[in-house]
Design a protein around this motif. Structure first.
Motif, mmCIF file in Angstrom:
data_model
loop_
_atom_site.group_PDB
_atom_site.id
_atom_site.type_symbol
_atom_site.label_atom_id
_atom_site.label_comp_id
_atom_site.label_asym_id
_atom_site.label_seq_id
_atom_site.Cartn_x
_atom_site.Cartn_y
_atom_site.Cartn_z
ATOM 1 N N THR A 83 -34.461 -22.663 18.553
ATOM 2 C CA THR A 83 -35.198 -21.617 19.273
ATOM 3 C C THR A 83 -34.345 -20.364 19.416
ATOM 4 O OG1 THR A 83 -34.463 -22.553 21.408
ATOM 5 C CG2 THR A 83 -36.603 -23.274 20.556
ATOM 6 N N LEU A 84 -33.420 -20.414 20.331
ATOM 7 C CA LEU A 84 -32.582 -19.259 20.651
ATOM 8 C C LEU A 84 -31.784 -18.780 19.447
ATOM 9 C CD1 LEU A 84 -31.587 -17.533 23.120
ATOM 10 C CD2 LEU A 84 -29.728 -19.186 23.353
ATOM 11 N N GLN A 85 -31.133 -19.700 18.759
ATOM 12 C CA GLN A 85 -30.206 -19.301 17.700
ATOM 13 C C GLN A 85 -30.892 -18.922 16.394
ATOM 14 O OE1 GLN A 85 -27.351 -22.513 17.610
ATOM 15 N NE2 GLN A 85 -26.223 -21.669 19.332
ATOM 16 N N THR A 86 -32.181 -19.162 16.284
ATOM 17 C CA THR A 86 -32.915 -18.701 15.110
ATOM 18 C C THR A 86 -33.587 -17.351 15.356
ATOM 19 O OG1 THR A 86 -34.890 -19.919 15.792
ATOM 20 C CG2 THR A 86 -33.359 -21.054 14.305
ATOM 21 N N GLY A 87 -33.443 -16.818 16.574
ATOM 22 C CA GLY A 87 -34.013 -15.516 16.883
ATOM 23 C C GLY A 87 -35.456 -15.541 17.310
ATOM 24 N N LEU A 88 -36.024 -16.719 17.561
ATOM 25 C CA LEU A 88 -37.422 -16.809 17.975
ATOM 26 C C LEU A 88 -37.614 -16.393 19.427
ATOM 27 C CD1 LEU A 88 -38.315 -20.186 16.239
ATOM 28 C CD2 LEU A 88 -39.120 -17.907 15.596
ATOM 29 N N CYS A 89 -36.554 -16.384 20.194
ATOM 30 C CA CYS A 89 -36.603 -15.975 21.596
ATOM 31 C C CYS A 89 -35.207 -15.513 21.981
ATOM 32 C CB CYS A 89 -37.079 -17.132 22.478
ATOM 33 S SG CYS A 89 -36.250 -18.690 22.126
ATOM 34 N N ASP A 90 -35.043 -15.007 23.203
ATOM 35 C CA ASP A 90 -33.790 -14.368 23.591
ATOM 36 C C ASP A 90 -33.106 -15.006 24.794
ATOM 37 O OD1 ASP A 90 -34.114 -12.350 21.577
ATOM 38 O OD2 ASP A 90 -35.609 -11.404 22.879
ATOM 39 N N VAL A 91 -33.757 -16.004 25.415
ATOM 40 C CA VAL A 91 -33.163 -16.598 26.606
ATOM 41 C C VAL A 91 -33.750 -17.979 26.856
ATOM 42 C CG1 VAL A 91 -34.861 -15.591 28.181
ATOM 43 C CG2 VAL A 91 -32.584 -16.160 29.049
ATOM 44 N N ILE A 92 -32.902 -18.876 27.363
ATOM 45 C CA ILE A 92 -33.332 -20.145 27.935
ATOM 46 C C ILE A 92 -33.094 -20.024 29.431
ATOM 47 C CG2 ILE A 92 -32.930 -22.640 28.047
ATOM 48 C CD1 ILE A 92 -31.854 -22.455 25.155
ATOM 49 N N ILE A 93 -34.140 -20.146 30.232
ATOM 50 C CA ILE A 93 -34.041 -19.840 31.659
ATOM 51 C C ILE A 93 -33.125 -20.807 32.408
ATOM 52 C CG2 ILE A 93 -35.356 -19.705 33.829
ATOM 53 C CD1 ILE A 93 -35.799 -17.316 32.107
ATOM 54 N N GLY A 94 -33.103 -22.086 32.051
ATOM 55 C CA GLY A 94 -32.301 -23.050 32.793
ATOM 56 C C GLY A 94 -31.241 -23.706 31.937
ATOM 57 N N TYR A 95 -29.969 -23.301 32.108
ATOM 58 C CA TYR A 95 -28.879 -23.880 31.320
ATOM 59 C C TYR A 95 -27.678 -24.069 32.233
ATOM 60 C CZ TYR A 95 -27.832 -24.973 26.442
ATOM 61 O OH TYR A 95 -27.623 -25.627 25.254
ATOM 62 N N ALA A 96 -27.093 -25.265 32.223
ATOM 63 C CA ALA A 96 -25.955 -25.542 33.094
ATOM 64 C C ALA A 96 -24.737 -24.745 32.652
ATOM 65 C CB ALA A 96 -25.621 -27.024 33.097
ATOM 66 N N ALA A 97 -24.065 -24.102 33.608
ATOM 67 C CA ALA A 97 -22.873 -23.322 33.302
ATOM 68 C C ALA A 97 -21.844 -24.199 32.605
ATOM 69 C CB ALA A 97 -22.290 -22.739 34.588
ATOM 70 N N GLY A 98 -21.293 -23.689 31.506
ATOM 71 C CA GLY A 98 -20.275 -24.411 30.778
ATOM 72 C C GLY A 98 -20.790 -25.264 29.650
ATOM 73 N N ALA A 99 -22.110 -25.522 29.603
ATOM 74 C CA ALA A 99 -22.668 -26.363 28.551
ATOM 75 C C ALA A 99 -22.797 -25.571 27.249
ATOM 76 C CB ALA A 99 -24.022 -26.916 28.976
ATOM 77 N N ASP A 100 -22.444 -26.179 26.140
ATOM 78 C CA ASP A 100 -22.564 -25.549 24.833
ATOM 79 C C ASP A 100 -24.013 -25.593 24.365
ATOM 80 O OD1 ASP A 100 -19.827 -25.083 24.665
ATOM 81 O OD2 ASP A 100 -19.438 -27.064 23.802
ATOM 82 N N PRO A 101 -24.417 -24.829 23.365
ATOM 83 C CA PRO A 101 -23.632 -23.905 22.550
ATOM 84 C C PRO A 101 -23.973 -22.447 22.856
ATOM 85 C CG PRO A 101 -25.550 -24.560 21.317
ATOM 86 C CD PRO A 101 -25.696 -25.148 22.707
ATOM 87 N N VAL A 102 -24.368 -22.124 24.069
ATOM 88 C CA VAL A 102 -24.838 -20.783 24.388
ATOM 89 C C VAL A 102 -23.783 -19.982 25.132
ATOM 90 C CG1 VAL A 102 -27.210 -21.663 24.552
ATOM 91 C CG2 VAL A 102 -25.822 -21.452 26.626
ATOM 92 N N GLN A 103 -24.028 -18.682 25.228
ATOM 93 C CA GLN A 103 -23.304 -17.832 26.161
ATOM 94 C C GLN A 103 -24.073 -17.853 27.480
ATOM 95 O OE1 GLN A 103 -21.612 -13.246 26.575
ATOM 96 N NE2 GLN A 103 -23.180 -13.668 25.044
#
Length: 295
Positions: free
Chosen positions: A95-115
Motif C-alpha cells: 500500500t504505502l510503499q507502492t505509492g497507492l496512499c501516503d499514510v497509515i493512521i495507526g502504527y506503533a512507534a519504532g515498528a518497521d518498515p515505515v518512517q
C-alpha cells in the motif's frame, strides 16, 4: 487493529494493532523516489486502511482512525481518499510503499518498515472483567487472586509472556491473532466469552478492550495495566506511518498532530480508548457527550 510492535517485542525484533496490531514486510526504495513532490498527493489525504477492522477502521468510516483521518483532512483542506486492504503480512509494502496512499493512521512507534510521525496517542493493554466479579479490584497480573481463573489472551501478543511469567498461561484461553476480520473478531469474541462466563477476564490491546467492553450486554470493568513493569512492555505510542525520506510530509503531519491533538483525544475517548500521557500515566478526556452534560 493498528500495526503494533507486539511480535517484535516477543521475538526481540506498537499493534495491533493494538494495539492491536499484523507484521508488515519492508522494501527499501531509492531515496530519490521518496521525496514528497513525487509521491504524496496534493489534492487528497490518501490513507491506507483495513475495510473491516473495528474499532480502528471500516469501509463505512465508522472507526476512530476514520475520524482521525477526517480531522487531518479538514486541517489540510483536502478530502480523504482510501486505499483498502486487509491488514496482514505485506500491508505496508503493498500500500504505502507502492505509492497507492501516503499514510497509515495507526502504527506503533519504532515498528518497521515505515518512517514515523510524532505519536498521536499512547495506550496500554487492559484486563477486562465483570464489574461485580471477584477480579474487579485487580490491577496487576501478579495479583494472587488471578490464580485458578481462566483469562483470554490473543496469541503472540505481549500479555502472553506476562501470563507465562506468572504461571497463568496453563489456564488461559488463546484467541487467534491473524484472522480474516470480515468474518472474525478475536476481541469481540473474547468479550462475548467473558460476558457468558466462558472466561473470567480478557487481556486485550486497550483500544480493542475499551471499545468492545462498552458494547457488551453486561457491566464490565476495563483495567488499564499501567502498573506492569516487566518485559515485554504493555504500552505503546501510536504514530502515523509514512514512507522513509519524506521529511516535508512528516513535518506537515507533525504540525497537524500538535494543532489538533485535543480533537484526536476526544475522538479516542469516545471509543473507550485508555489514553496515557508521556510519563505513562492515565489521562482523563471528556467526550463531546460528557461535555454537553456538563453544560
Amino acid at each position: 487493529m493498528p500495526v503494533l510492535a507486539d511480535r517484535r517485542s516477543r521475538k526481540a525484533a506498537f499493534v495491533a494493532g493494538l494495539l492491536a496490531l499484523a507484521a508488515a514486510d519492508g522494501v527499501v526504495f531509492p531515496a530519490a523516489a521518496q521525496t514528497m513532490p513525487d509521491l504524496v498527493a496534493r489534492d487528497a489525504f490518501r490513507v491506507c486502511a483495513d475495510p473491516a477492522n473495528m474499532p480502528f477502521s471500516n469501509r463505512q468510516a465508522e472507526g476512530f482512525e476514520n475520524k482521525i483521518a477526517d480531522i487531518v483532512a479538514d486541517e489540510l483542506k483536502v478530502p480523504v481518499r482510501y486505499f483498502w486492504l486487509s491488514q496482514g503480512p505485506g500491508f505496508a509494502r503493498n500500500t504505502l510503499q507502492t505509492g497507492l496512499c501516503d499514510v497509515i493512521i495507526g502504527y506503533a512507534a519504532g515498528a518497521d518498515p515505515v518512517q514515523h510521525t510524532n505519536p498521536y496517542y499512547s495506550s496500554v493493554y487492559v484486563l477486562v472483567v465483570k464489574a461485580d466479579g471477584p477480579l474487579a479490584d485487580v490491577t496487576r497480573l501478579d495479583d494472587p487472586r488471578l490464580k485458578g481463573h481462566r483469562l483470554g489472551v490473543v496469541a503472540a501478543t505481549p500479555p502472553v509472556d506476562h501470563l507465562m511469567e506468572q504461571g497463568l498461561i496453563k489456564d488461559a484461553k488463546s484467541y487467534a491473532l491473524l484472522v480474516e476480520r470480515r468474518f472474525q473478531s478475536p476481541g469481540e469474541d473474547m468479550i462475548a466469552d467473558l460476558a457468558s462466563g466462558e472466561i473470567d477476564g480478557a487481556l486485550l490491546w486497550g483500544p480493542i478492550g475499551g471499545y468492545f467492553a462498552k458494547k457488551a450486554g453486561v457491566p464490565l470493568k476495563v483495567i488499564p495495566l499501567v502498573e506492569e513493569t516487566g518485559r515485554p512492555p504493555l504500552s505503546f505510542r501510536i504514530t502515523f506511518g509514512i514512507r522513509p525520506e519524506e521529511d516535508d510530509w512528516k513535518h506537515k503531519l507533525n504540525g497537524v498532530i500538535a494543532k489538533r491533538q485535543a480533537d484526536f483525544n476526544r475522538v479516542l475517548a469516545s471509543y473507550g480508548v485508555p489514553l496515557l500521557d508521556f510519563r505513562g500515566k492515565l489521562i482523563s478526556v471528556a467526550t463531546p457527550a460528557e461535555s454537553g452534560k456538563a453544560q
